[in-house]
Design a protein around this motif. Structure first.
Motif, PDB file in Angstrom:
ATOM      1  N   ALA A 112       0.828  -1.200   0.000  1.00 41.31           N
ATOM      2  CA  ALA A 112       0.000   0.000   0.000  1.00 41.31           C
ATOM      3  C   ALA A 112       0.862   1.249   0.000  1.00 41.31           C
ATOM      4  CB  ALA A 112      -0.935   0.002   1.208  1.00 41.31           C
ATOM      5  N   ALA A 113       0.248   2.364  -0.401  1.00 42.31           N
ATOM      6  CA  ALA A 113       0.985   3.600  -0.618  1.00 42.31           C
ATOM      7  C   ALA A 113       1.141   4.449   0.631  1.00 42.31           C
ATOM      8  CB  ALA A 113       0.291   4.422  -1.705  1.00 42.31           C
ATOM      9  N   ILE A 114       0.202   4.381   1.548  1.00 39.46           N
ATOM     10  CA  ILE A 114       0.248   5.248   2.728  1.00 39.46           C
ATOM     11  C   ILE A 114       1.422   4.836   3.605  1.00 39.46           C
ATOM     12  CG2 ILE A 114      -0.984   5.979   4.799  1.00 39.46           C
ATOM     13  CD1 ILE A 114      -3.584   5.514   3.245  1.00 39.46           C
ATOM     14  N   LEU A 115       2.233   5.800   3.978  1.00 34.53           N
ATOM     15  CA  LEU A 115       3.465   5.513   4.710  1.00 34.53           C
ATOM     16  C   LEU A 115       3.161   4.817   6.041  1.00 34.53           C
ATOM     17  CD1 LEU A 115       6.508   6.011   4.263  1.00 34.53           C
ATOM     18  CD2 LEU A 115       6.291   8.037   5.713  1.00 34.53           C
ATOM     19  N   GLY A 116       3.731   3.644   6.221  1.00 33.52           N
ATOM     20  CA  GLY A 116       3.545   2.892   7.456  1.00 33.52           C
ATOM     21  C   GLY A 116       2.244   2.130   7.535  1.00 33.52           C
ATOM     22  N   GLU A 117       1.422   2.170   6.498  1.00 37.12           N
ATOM     23  CA  GLU A 117       0.081   1.579   6.562  1.00 37.12           C
ATOM     24  C   GLU A 117       0.097   0.096   6.870  1.00 37.12           C
ATOM     25  OE1 GLU A 117      -3.858   0.964   3.679  1.00 37.12           O
ATOM     26  OE2 GLU A 117      -2.155   2.155   2.993  1.00 37.12           O
ATOM     27  N   MET A 118       1.038  -0.645   6.276  1.00 40.99           N
ATOM     28  CA  MET A 118       1.005  -2.094   6.415  1.00 40.99           C
ATOM     29  C   MET A 118       1.691  -2.601   7.685  1.00 40.99           C
ATOM     30  SD  MET A 118      -0.856  -2.554   3.923  1.00 40.99           S
ATOM     31  CE  MET A 118      -1.023  -4.216   3.312  1.00 40.99           C
ATOM     32  N   ILE A 119       2.286  -1.709   8.457  1.00 42.84           N
ATOM     33  CA  ILE A 119       2.904  -2.120   9.724  1.00 42.84           C
ATOM     34  C   ILE A 119       1.841  -2.671  10.673  1.00 42.84           C
ATOM     35  CG2 ILE A 119       4.197  -1.335  11.743  1.00 42.84           C
ATOM     36  CD1 ILE A 119       5.669   0.622   9.901  1.00 42.84           C
ATOM     37  N   PRO A 120       0.747  -1.942  10.939  1.00 39.51           N
ATOM     38  CA  PRO A 120      -0.275  -2.511  11.828  1.00 39.51           C
ATOM     39  C   PRO A 120      -1.047  -3.655  11.186  1.00 39.51           C
ATOM     40  CG  PRO A 120      -1.025  -0.404  10.950  1.00 39.51           C
ATOM     41  CD  PRO A 120       0.430  -0.545  10.576  1.00 39.51           C
ATOM     42  N   VAL A 121      -1.147  -3.665   9.856  1.00 41.52           N
ATOM     43  CA  VAL A 121      -1.842  -4.767   9.189  1.00 41.52           C
ATOM     44  C   VAL A 121      -1.092  -6.080   9.444  1.00 41.52           C
ATOM     45  CG1 VAL A 121      -2.542  -5.709   6.960  1.00 41.52           C
ATOM     46  CG2 VAL A 121      -2.867  -3.277   7.438  1.00 41.52           C
ATOM     47  N   ALA A 122       0.237  -6.029   9.350  1.00 41.64           N
ATOM     48  CA  ALA A 122       1.031  -7.226   9.632  1.00 41.64           C
ATOM     49  C   ALA A 122       0.854  -7.674  11.079  1.00 41.64           C
ATOM     50  CB  ALA A 122       2.497  -6.966   9.335  1.00 41.64           C
ATOM     51  N   ALA A 123       0.815  -6.712  11.989  1.00 42.55           N
ATOM     52  CA  ALA A 123       0.603  -7.063  13.393  1.00 42.55           C
ATOM     53  C   ALA A 123      -0.782  -7.677  13.586  1.00 42.55           C
ATOM     54  CB  ALA A 123       0.757  -5.826  14.270  1.00 42.55           C
ATOM     55  N   GLY A 124      -1.773  -7.174  12.854  1.00 37.81           N
ATOM     56  CA  GLY A 124      -3.109  -7.760  12.943  1.00 37.81           C
ATOM     57  C   GLY A 124      -3.132  -9.199  12.462  1.00 37.81           C
ATOM     58  N   ALA A 125      -2.420  -9.467  11.364  1.00 31.79           N
ATOM     59  CA  ALA A 125      -2.332 -10.845  10.880  1.00 31.79           C
ATOM     60  C   ALA A 125      -1.639 -11.730  11.911  1.00 31.79           C
ATOM     61  CB  ALA A 125      -1.579 -10.879   9.560  1.00 31.79           C
ATOM     62  N   ALA A 126      -0.565 -11.210  12.517  1.00 33.14           N
ATOM     63  CA  ALA A 126       0.162 -11.981  13.532  1.00 33.14           C
ATOM     64  C   ALA A 126      -0.724 -12.251  14.746  1.00 33.14           C
ATOM     65  CB  ALA A 126       1.420 -11.226  13.950  1.00 33.14           C
ATOM     66  N   TRP A 127      -1.554 -11.278  15.110  1.00 34.11           N
ATOM     67  CA  TRP A 127      -2.474 -11.490  16.242  1.00 34.11           C
ATOM     68  C   TRP A 127      -3.471 -12.599  15.916  1.00 34.11           C
ATOM     69  CZ3 TRP A 127      -6.401  -7.492  18.603  1.00 34.11           C
ATOM     70  CH2 TRP A 127      -6.665  -7.833  19.925  1.00 34.11           C
ATOM     71  N   ALA A 128      -3.954 -12.606  14.673  1.00 32.88           N
ATOM     72  CA  ALA A 128      -4.852 -13.684  14.250  1.00 32.88           C
ATOM     73  C   ALA A 128      -4.149 -15.040  14.344  1.00 32.88           C
ATOM     74  CB  ALA A 128      -5.349 -13.437  12.833  1.00 32.88           C
ATOM     75  N   PHE A 129      -2.889 -15.093  13.931  1.00 34.03           N
ATOM     76  CA  PHE A 129      -2.139 -16.345  14.034  1.00 34.03           C
ATOM     77  C   PHE A 129      -2.050 -16.794  15.492  1.00 34.03           C
ATOM     78  CE2 PHE A 129       0.485 -14.910  10.097  1.00 34.03           C
ATOM     79  CZ  PHE A 129      -0.594 -15.220   9.265  1.00 34.03           C
ATOM     80  N   THR A 130      -1.817 -15.838  16.389  1.00 35.90           N
ATOM     81  CA  THR A 130      -1.718 -16.161  17.816  1.00 35.90           C
ATOM     82  C   THR A 130      -3.038 -16.707  18.349  1.00 35.90           C
ATOM     83  OG1 THR A 130       0.002 -14.499  18.187  1.00 35.90           O
ATOM     84  CG2 THR A 130      -1.282 -15.183  20.102  1.00 35.90           C
ATOM     85  N   LEU A 131      -4.130 -16.021  18.014  1.00 35.31           N
ATOM     86  CA  LEU A 131      -5.438 -16.448  18.513  1.00 35.31           C
ATOM     87  C   LEU A 131      -5.819 -17.828  17.984  1.00 35.31           C
ATOM     88  CD1 LEU A 131      -7.393 -13.071  18.200  1.00 35.31           C
ATOM     89  CD2 LEU A 131      -6.465 -14.114  20.285  1.00 35.31           C
TER      90      LEU A 131
END
Length: 328
Positions: A112-131
């Motif tokens: 994605a183009a917005i600076l830093g946008e995918m940083i929290p998205v990756a963390a969200g995916a990792a949280w899903a993996f944890t759950l």
């Protein structure tokens, strides 16, 4: 997943280099790719080294400089090129362009183009993996400029608190567009140190040494996958071309040709070939063969893209505003 001083890492870098060099020429000469393009020419070792340490089920997210991580994770080259040309055969159906790539089958979750946008998205995916108690790891590529966004600090904190299986990959190429790092961040407090302050394990690595990157990434994935929480890799590297576009920018006033040339001397492909020459005396011949093969491959992908149909006007909003998903 490759290990050690493997020539396959050189082949992967050569492929990405030639793909982007050819695309840059087409972009400049034909003006048919009507999308901003951010090339990774000169910093191929970061994506190749990190993705070589990943498992097939691990997922990658990227910022705007997306071609290299997309290809390093196994993304479909023809689909990527068709996307740059805005064709229906593109990986985002011609609607996203260079900055918005995706290949779920390869484990490339999106860019994605917005600076830093995918940083929290990756963390969200990792949280899903944890759950879900899944052994998968999420990783996200971003530049040094993105570490100045508030979401960087917020996400590091969240990931540390929840011990998320996420690897943050900072491709520190020294510039945020035309602003050098030394003018933007206080000296003596590097990006890795800031991560450590949030309780995130961090390591600084020579990002032009693909074998060092591969080794550090292997440790980072093992750390994250074992339940010990996130890790950040600060990979020091350098882009040879302009921030966005196919050209060179030593005449733009913010960096000199001498500086660029000094980094070209540290070419990650040349360095890796030099390191392999003693055990693989035919490495130079193999590099030339890989260059020829990659050149043929990218030209074929361009031909396919140009022959592919444009998106139907009636379908342009498909996948947006609650309309049917593009993958349906």
């Amino acid at each position: 997943m490759t290990t050690g001083a493997d020539p396959e890492l050189v082949r992967a870098m050569v492929r990405i280099r030639r793909v982007e060099e050819v695309l840059a020429d087409f972009y400049r000469d034909e003006q048919q790719m009507r999308t901003p393009t951010h090339f990774s020419i000169g910093q191929e070792a970061t994506s190749v080294g990190v993705c070589a340490a990943a498992e097939p089920d691990d997922i990658v997210y990227s910022g705007h400089r997306s071609h290299a991580p997309y290809l390093a994770k196994g993304g479909d080259l023809s689909a990527m090129v068709a996307e740059l040309y805005g064709r229906e055969a593109g990986c985002a159906k011609g609607r996203g362009g260079s900055i918005h790539l995706i290949d779920a089958a390869a484990g490339f979750g999106g860019s994605a183009a917005i600076l830093g946008e995918m940083i929290p998205v990756a963390a969200g995916a990792a949280w899903a993996f944890t759950l879900r108690k899944s052994p998968r790891v999420a990783m996200t590529f971003f530049g040094d400029g993105a570490t100045e966004e508030g979401v960087f600090a917020e996400t590091l904190n969240f990931a540390a608190v929840h011990r998320l299986p996420v690897v943050f990959v900072c491709e520190n190429n020294q510039y945020s567009i035309s602003s050098p790092l030394r003018q933007r961040q206080a000296g003596g407090h590097g990006i890795a140190a800031r991560a450590a302050a949030h309780g995130v394990r961090a390591a600084e690595v020579d990002g032009n040494d693909v074998f060092a990157v591969r080794a550090a990434a292997g440790e980072a994935f093992a750390h994250a996958r074992s339940g010990r929480g996130p890790m950040l890799l600060e990979l020091h590297t350098y882009r040879w071309r302009e921030h966005v576009g196919p050209g060179w920018d030593h005449d733009h006033g913010y960096r000199t040709k001498a500086e660029i040339d000094s980094w070209i001397e540290r070419c990650p492909i040349r360095r890796a070939a030099d390191a392999l020459r003693a055990t693989h005396p035919d490495i130079d011949e193999r590099v030339r063969e890989w260059e020829v093969a990659a050149t043929e491959e990218i030209h074929a992908a361009v031909r396919l893209a140009k022959a592919a149909p444009w998106p139907d006007v009636a379908e342009l909003t498909r996948g947006a505003y609650g309309d049917a998903a593009l993958t349906s």
